[in-house]
Design an enzyme around this catalytic site. Structure first.
Site, PDB file in Angstrom:
ATOM      1  N   ASP A 144       1.055  -0.960   0.193  1.00 36.67           N
ATOM      2  CA  ASP A 144      -0.193   0.079   0.236  1.00 36.67           C
ATOM      3  C   ASP A 144       1.032   1.214   0.260  1.00 36.67           C
ATOM      4  O   ASP A 144       0.521   2.124  -0.357  1.00 36.67           O
ATOM      5  CB  ASP A 144      -0.730  -0.159   1.190  1.00 36.67           C
ATOM      6  CG  ASP A 144      -1.360   1.528   1.072  1.00 36.67           C
ATOM      7  OD1 ASP A 144      -3.102   1.442   0.389  1.00 36.67           O
ATOM      8  OD2 ASP A 144      -1.487   2.304   2.447  1.00 36.67           O
ATOM      9  N   LYS A 155       1.601   4.217  -2.773  1.00 34.65           N
ATOM     10  CA  LYS A 155       1.030   5.776  -2.627  1.00 34.65           C
ATOM     11  C   LYS A 155       2.705   6.650  -3.551  1.00 34.65           C
ATOM     12  O   LYS A 155       2.628   7.837  -4.193  1.00 34.65           O
ATOM     13  CB  LYS A 155       0.822   5.742  -1.556  1.00 34.65           C
ATOM     14  CG  LYS A 155      -1.030   5.513  -1.119  1.00 34.65           C
ATOM     15  CD  LYS A 155      -0.562   5.899   0.355  1.00 34.65           C
ATOM     16  CE  LYS A 155      -2.064   4.582   0.972  1.00 34.65           C
ATOM     17  NZ  LYS A 155      -2.493   5.191   2.539  1.00 34.65           N
TER      18      LYS A 155
END
Length: 370
Positions: free
Chosen positions: A219, A223
């Site tokens: 994750d 980003k």
């Protein structure tokens, strides 16, 4: 807003975030919206010449619909509205790769896209290039892909477009990782085991159903990919975007690299396995404390050295990553030529349905103001 009175919105994905998006749109005191379409994973509802989706009872109306999901039909409806001079937006609240791959086709016919879905911007570079090229016809806004409602992408765009040079971006980008390490490796000290804190985080809903999906670092890598692709200095001499394989090109430290396949694929099995790692993490915490530091899982975009990485690192107990964080907060530092001695810092809740929806709705309002 053009010939019509309303912004026509199609909302795809009406789970936790999607429901909040619709409710925040309905509650908006400034602008008018017409629900052109609503779609869940099983059914959908569209406004027609003879039927308008009412903001009152929209969820019951959708649940009563017997129309199967057909996003090509939603695209056709929105495209017809564009031809009539109306302003429309396709809101993707899913995490679907298939929906993300629709963005170039939507944008190319003038349909605006707003989404918290990271897949399109952090995967293979060809899809990303297609979105950038198609954005000449429609706008694609995705503030909430990085910091939920926090102004991370907009801040970076403002820095770049006003001529500032980004030297480095570093931060705690994961609300889950933030909560875990704020409690496991605090300035005050802690003796609680790593697995116990992860168990508590899972029980409170801070993690995915299988915490392995948080602790693998993917994750954060997604980003970082999204941000890195917005920095001109990270393009090569031919102007190509960095990280050709997307988040898989990011140097990522997984906290579960020794986990057996059965644990990675099942949350309950993962929690049974995790205590085996407690001694390892306790040793890391002890060593950091001896050095006057704490552990934080951070993401770094080092523009000068062209390094993009997600890792578990040690920070002094006086550092903002040690002293300023609470709960599941995110904190991101922008080191630039203008913000050299004191970096520009954005901090706050980086997860949650309400703040993620706020980021989505904020992007929709930006579209209206354009």
């Amino acid at each position: 807003m053009g010939p019509g009175k309303y912004l026509h919105v199609a909302v795809v994905g009406v789970g936790g975030v999607g429901t909040q998006v619709v409710e925040q749109l309905i509650a908006s005191p400034i602008y008018g919206f017409q629900l052109a379409a609503l779609a869940s994973s099983k059914r959908m509802l569209q406004s027609t010449k003879d039927f308008c989706i009412s903001p009152v009872g929209w969820k019951d109306a959708l649940n009563a619909s017997e129309t199967p999901v057909d996003l090509s039909a939603v695209k056709s409806t929105l495209q017809e509205l564009v031809k009539q001079g109306e302003k429309v937006v396709f809101i993707d609240n899913t995490s679907s790769q298939d929906v993300a791959e629709m963005y170039p086709a939507l944008l190319s016919v003038g349909i605006n896209v707003v989404t918290p879905n990271k897949k399109a911007f952090s995967g293979e570079v060809e899809l990303y290039k297609g979105i950038v090229q198609a954005s000449r016809s429609g706008k694609c806004l995705h503030e909430s892909t990085v910091g939920a409602g926090l102004p991370i992408i907009s801040t970076l765009r403002d820095l770049v477009e006003t001529g500032d040079k980004v030297v480095k971006i570093e931060g705690v980008f994961s609300g889950t990782m933030s909560y875990i390490f704020n409690n496991f490796s605090s300035v005050e000290g802690s003796n609680e085991s790593f697995s116990s804190i992860v168990k508590g985080a899972r029980a409170q809903g801070y993690t995915e159903p299988n915490p392995a999906d948080d602790l693998n670092g993917a994750d954060v890598a997604r980003k970082l990919t999204i941000l890195a692709r917005l920095i001109p200095e990270l393009k090569d001499k031919q102007g190509n975007f960095p990280l050709l394989q997307g988040y898989q090109s990011v140097t990522t430290t997984s906290l579960i690299q020794d986990a057996p396949a059965s644990a990675v694929s099942n949350g309950d099995e993962f929690m049974k396995w995790l205590p085996e790692q407690d001694a390892h993490f306790a040793q890391m915490r002890e060593q950091a404390a001896i050095e006057g530091s704490v552990l934080r899982y951070v993401g770094v975009v080092d523009v000068k050295n062209k390094v993009v990485k997600a890792e578990l690192a040690k920070y002094p107990k006086t550092h903002p990553f040690a002293t300023s964080l609470g709960g599941s907060d995110n904190i991101i530092m922008f080191h630039t030529e203008r913000y050299g001695k004191r970096p520009l810092i954005v901090q706050g809740a980086g997860a949650g349905n309400d703040v993620t929806a706020m980021g989505v709705v904020s992007d929709i309002l930006k579209l209206i103001r354009l």
